[in-house]
Design a protein around this motif. Structure first.
Motif, short mmCIF file in Angstrom:
data_model
loop_
_atom_site.label_atom_id
_atom_site.label_comp_id
_atom_site.label_asym_id
_atom_site.label_seq_id
_atom_site.Cartn_x
_atom_site.Cartn_y
_atom_site.Cartn_z
N GLU A 1 0.84 -1.20 0.00
CA GLU A 1 0.00 0.00 0.00
C GLU A 1 0.87 1.25 0.00
O GLU A 1 1.98 1.25 0.55
N LEU A 2 0.34 2.31 -0.58
CA LEU A 2 1.06 3.57 -0.64
C LEU A 2 1.19 4.16 0.77
O LEU A 2 0.20 4.34 1.47
N GLY A 3 2.41 4.44 1.18
CA GLY A 3 2.65 5.02 2.50
C GLY A 3 2.69 4.01 3.62
O GLY A 3 2.83 4.40 4.78
N LYS A 4 2.55 2.70 3.29
CA LYS A 4 2.58 1.67 4.32
C LYS A 4 3.93 0.96 4.28
O LYS A 4 4.47 0.67 3.22
N SER A 5 4.45 0.69 5.46
CA SER A 5 5.72 -0.01 5.54
C SER A 5 5.58 -1.45 5.07
O SER A 5 4.56 -2.09 5.35
N PRO A 6 6.56 -2.02 4.35
CA PRO A 6 6.45 -3.43 3.91
C PRO A 6 6.36 -4.37 5.09
O PRO A 6 6.94 -4.13 6.16
N LEU A 7 5.62 -5.47 4.89
CA LEU A 7 5.45 -6.45 5.96
C LEU A 7 6.76 -7.15 6.24
O LEU A 7 7.55 -7.45 5.33
N THR A 8 7.00 -7.45 7.52
CA THR A 8 8.21 -8.17 7.93
C THR A 8 7.89 -9.60 8.36
O THR A 8 8.70 -10.50 8.14
N HIS A 9 6.74 -9.86 8.98
CA HIS A 9 6.39 -11.20 9.41
C HIS A 9 4.91 -11.25 9.75
O HIS A 9 4.24 -10.23 9.89
N TYR A 10 4.43 -12.51 9.88
CA TYR A 10 3.07 -12.78 10.34
C TYR A 10 3.14 -13.52 11.68
O TYR A 10 4.11 -14.25 11.95
N MET B 1 -1.99 -11.79 12.65
CA MET B 1 -1.46 -10.44 12.85
C MET B 1 -0.33 -10.20 11.86
O MET B 1 0.63 -10.97 11.81
N ALA B 2 -0.48 -9.13 11.06
CA ALA B 2 0.55 -8.73 10.11
C ALA B 2 1.37 -7.60 10.71
O ALA B 2 0.80 -6.63 11.21
N SER B 3 2.68 -7.71 10.67
CA SER B 3 3.57 -6.75 11.32
C SER B 3 4.56 -6.17 10.32
O SER B 3 4.97 -6.84 9.37
#
Length: 839
Positions: A553-562, A601-603
């Motif tokens: 998403e625009l302006g969202k940090s890339p996911l690192t883990h679930y 949970m997406a982090s």
């Protein structure tokens, strides 16, 4: 001040009027003076007339200063019969106070007379005396400063006289001028003045303690004439008057009409209306011209102008400054440097689309205001339409493919700036070695690079929103002319949670280098939502989950883990962590037929977001599997019980066995009897007609004899117990769990040992009872007061009802009770009797 004193005296008079008429003329206060210096003492006396009817020989005169009651210093009777009391008051520290002479009248104090005391200082000499000749009122106006307050009523008087010799001698006196109360100025009318003769003037201040005089002022009335200020006007443009040059103002003024016959000079001052600059003075200006061109001002700046005049060359007083006149200087042609940048796009082989950007950099603080910009091909005049005429800082136009240059100018009403040539250079220079960026705060980005070799002469840095929504119109850019720098901080148009595309282009002498791009956020946020969990497969002890990863998403940090969380019905929680590339998980170790709640949970580096909860239930075990498990569990329990029983039974020190001692089978007909059911086990009584019951080997039935009492039917209650009419004896032989098919040989009556007899009548309504009598062999051992659950239930009631208790005889030792209380009779089969009382 005077009014306050009058109020105090009036108050004293009111008090006297309230006195009884017989006390009106009784007393009188005598003072040497009613006004003293602040801090001085004063002596007072009070005389009481002999005609006062309330004055007795022992009457005492009292004094009251303010609210404080005091005794006099002495009290004496005079020759005429009056009484007198004197008192010396302490130093007075208040400007005004009230002194009362009192007489004690019964239980109260009666005031006979009052006097008001004043305390203060002599007046100070007035100072700063000045006089002006006002031609409007045609009078001499003098003003002064009265000095510090002396706490006493003070009168001021303006005194003057005429003189011919510089005020050395006084000739004619002039009528005193008395100002109004509270005023510090006074006017001498024209009729008392000699305009060209000297006058001596001073101010005299007077109160009860003394007089003060100001220094004498000697003047000629016409030498202190004060003119009224002139009126300023802007000079209207006309054919006869040329327009002012940039930085100049044209103005005119009108003198005060009563001063038209007086020779005078004027001064002009000006100040920028905005800013903190001080006033600048211009003059003297001769009034004959009545107009003036003021130059040396800032272009396009509003100024406040004021003027004042004075009698000249004779002495006089400067007038006040006139009201401000606001004028704005003319504009100046822009003096700027225009930094430019461009983008080109080939539309077809003969046409190029050019997007030109520029920024004005003022080269002079007095540069004129820019009203617009013009883009022209080189060498074109104003008659040919321009490529662009805009007030914006960018422009898009078409050029032939062979065109390599345009001209850019800024303009306003005063003219145009120097033209800025824009040459579309080819990209032939070396690129930047490396480009990197760092977020300093949510509203700034640091962009760094490694300068190439040779060093450029400058850089162009452009930034704007990146994909998926880039926009050239929202692009921000700046030019750095220092080629030695290796980074720059971007603070303009930077917002958090937005993806920016940053472009850096090196500038060389006759060419440019290729542009380098980089994407960055000044601040990122946590994911707005989490992928939705789905159940793919489920078993008895496992469940397979899956989810579909979402696009960045625009302006969202890339996911690192679930992180997967699941909770069972007992609120026990478990979790596991997966990397960001995962899209499924199998949960193991679940319980069959159990309910679970699962969430995802997406982090990211900026935070975490939870998904909605997924509820699932594992499958139940099949019947065969359940039987196997129950069988294994039963075997395990049986094994544990056997091990425990063997350990308990084999212990040599045990005192209480699990079952009682029974008769020796070798000497009894019960030798082959084995109970089929343990006493401890809970069981249902089988029906007596059940064919599966073990056979009864021998039944002895004693028929009832009519009216022939038997040996047990004696009426002697002390010898035997009352028995039912029908007595049946049962003997069990063989294993009751295995049916016997072989007939048993008849047994001798002498060999039988009756273990018990069942008593009852087929026609009797009551239940049957059993009879236990003495035997040569032990039955269950000695009785205990508290029998165990596996012994004969001597003290328990029958489940089929509570019969009437039978009292045993001490000799026969008979005990009766329900058949069910006798455990060895629970497997009998009875013929000819219906139920035996409902067994």
């Amino acid at each position: 001040m005077v009014e306050l004193g009058t109020w105090s005296l009036t108050r004293a008079a009111l008090i006297i009027l309230l006195l009884p008429r017989s006390l009106e003329e009784c007393g009188h206060i005598s003072l040497p003076t009613s006004t003293v210096r602040l801090g001085d003492s004063i002596t007072a006396s009070c005389t009481i007339s002999p005609n006062c009817s309330h004055l007795g020989p022992e009457s005492q005169i009292l004094w009251k200063l303010g609210t404080q009651l005091q005794l006099g210093e002495r009290q004496q009777r005079l020759a005429d019969g009056s009484q007198e009391s004197t008192i010396t008051l302490p130093p007075l520290n208040r400007p005004r106070d009230l002194l009362s002479c009192c007489l004690r009248w019964g239980n109260s104090v009666q005031i006979l007379d009052q006097a008001e005391l004043w305390a203060g200082h002599p007046p100070a000499a007035p100072h700063n005396l000045s006089c002006l000749m006002n031609l409007t009122t045609n009078s001499l106006i003098c003003q002064w400063e009265p000095g510090p307050h002396n706490h006493l009523p003070t009168n001021f008087t303006l005194k003057s006289f005429k003189s011919r010799d510089n005020c050395q001698t006084q000739e004619d006196s002039i009528l005193d001028c008395v100002p109004k109360d509270g005023d510090s100025h006074c006017s001498i009318p024209r009729k008392y003045l000699k305009l060209y003769r000297h006058m001596g003037i001073w101010v005299q201040a007077e109160n009860a303690l003394g007089t003060g005089k100001s220094p004498q002022l000697c003047l000629v009335p016409m030498d202190v004439v004060k003119l009224e200020p002139p009126t300023l006007w802007a000079l209207a443009p006309s054919p006869e008057v040329a327009p002012p040059q940039p930085g100049c103002l044209l103005l005119r003024w009108e003198l005060w009409k009563p001063s038209l016959y007086i020779e005078q000079k004027c001064e002009l001052r000006h100040q920028p209306q905005l800013g903190e600059a001080s006033w600048a003075l211009v003059g003297p200006l001769l009034p004959e011209t009545l107009q003036y061109e003021l130059c040396g001002l800032l272009p396009s700046t509003a100024y406040a102008l004021q003027m004042r005049c004075v009698r000249w060359p004779l002495p006089g007083q400067w007038s006040d400054w006139s009201p401000s006149l606001i004028l704005t200087t003319a504009q100046q042609a822009p003096i700027v440097r225009l930094d430019t940048w461009w983008r080109q796009r080939q539309l077809d082989p003969r046409t190029v689309d050019v997007q030109l950007f520029w920024k004005p950099v003022p080269l002079d603080k007095y540069s004129g205001q820019i009203q617009g910009y013009l883009v022209r091909p080189p060498g074109q005049t104003g008659a040919v339409p321009a490529l662009c005429n805009t007030t914006e800082l960018s422009c898009t136009f078409h050029l032939p493919s062979e065109a390599r240059e345009v001209v850019l100018v800024a303009y306003n009403t005063a003219g145009t700036s120097h033209p800025t040539p824009v040459v579309f250079l080819e990209s032939r220079g070396p690129p930047l070695a490396r480009l990197h960026t760092t977020a300093r705060d949510p509203h700034s980005l640091w962009v760094g690079w490694e300068p190439p070799s040779p060093r450029p002469r400058g850089y162009v840095i452009a930034w704007g929103l990146g994909p998926p929504s880039p926009s050239s119109s929202n692009m921000t850019w700046k030019m750095e002319h220092n080629g030695n720098i290796s980074g720059i901080l971007l603070q303009e148009n930077i917002r958090p949670f937005q993806l920016y595309e940053i472009t850096v282009t090196p500038l060389y002498q006759d060419t440019v280098g290729p542009s380098q791009h980089i994407y960055a956020y000044s601040q990122e946020m946590a994911p707005s939502h989490t992928p939705e969990l789905h159940l793919k497969h489920i078993g008895k002890t496992w469940a397979q989950l899956e989810w579909e990863p979402q696009a960045p998403e625009l302006g969202k940090s890339p996911l690192t883990h679930y992180t997967i969380f699941w909770t069972n019905a007992q609120d026990q929680s478990f979790f596991t962590t997966l990397n960001a590339s995962s899209h499924g998980l199998v949960l193991h170790g679940l319980e069959p037929a159990s309910l679970y709640h699962v969430r995802l949970m997406a982090s990211s580096k900026a935070g975490a977001t939870n998904s909605t909860s997924l509820t699932l239930m594992t499958l139940a075990l099949e019947e065969s599997e359940l039987h196997i498990l129950l069988g294994l569990f039963g075997l395990l329990v049986l094994l544990i019980c056997l091990c425990g029983a063997s350990r308990f039974c084999c212990r040599p020190s045990r005192k209480n066995p699990l079952w009682p001692s029974v008769p020796d089978p070798a000497h009894s007909s019960l030798g082959s009897w084995v109970p089929s059911i343990m006493v401890e086990e809970a069981f249902q009584l089988p029906s007596l007609r059940d064919p599966g019951m073990p056979p009864i080997t021998k039944i002895t039935v004693l028929e009832e004899e009519e009216k022939k009492p038997g040996p047990w039917e004696s009426n002697d209650s002390s010898g035997t117990c009352g028995l039912p009419t029908l007595v049946q004896a049962y003997v069990l032989q063989g294993d009751p769990r295995t049916p016997s098919t072989q007939p048993q040989p008849p047994s001798s009556t002498n060999d039988q040992v009756f273990y018990g007899q069942v008593l009852g009548s087929p026609t009797g309504p009551g239940p049957g009872h059993y009879l236990r009598c003495d035997s040569t062999q032990p039955l269950l051992g000695g009785l205990t007061p508290s029998p165990k659950f596996y012994e004969n239930l001597w003290f328990q009631n029958s489940p089929l009802g509570t019969p009437e208790p039978l009292v045993p005889n001490q000799e026969d030792d008979c005990v009766f009770g329900p058949l069910l209380d006798f455990p060895l009779l629970q497997g009998l089969q009875v013929h000819g009797v219906e139920g035996l009382g409902g067994i």
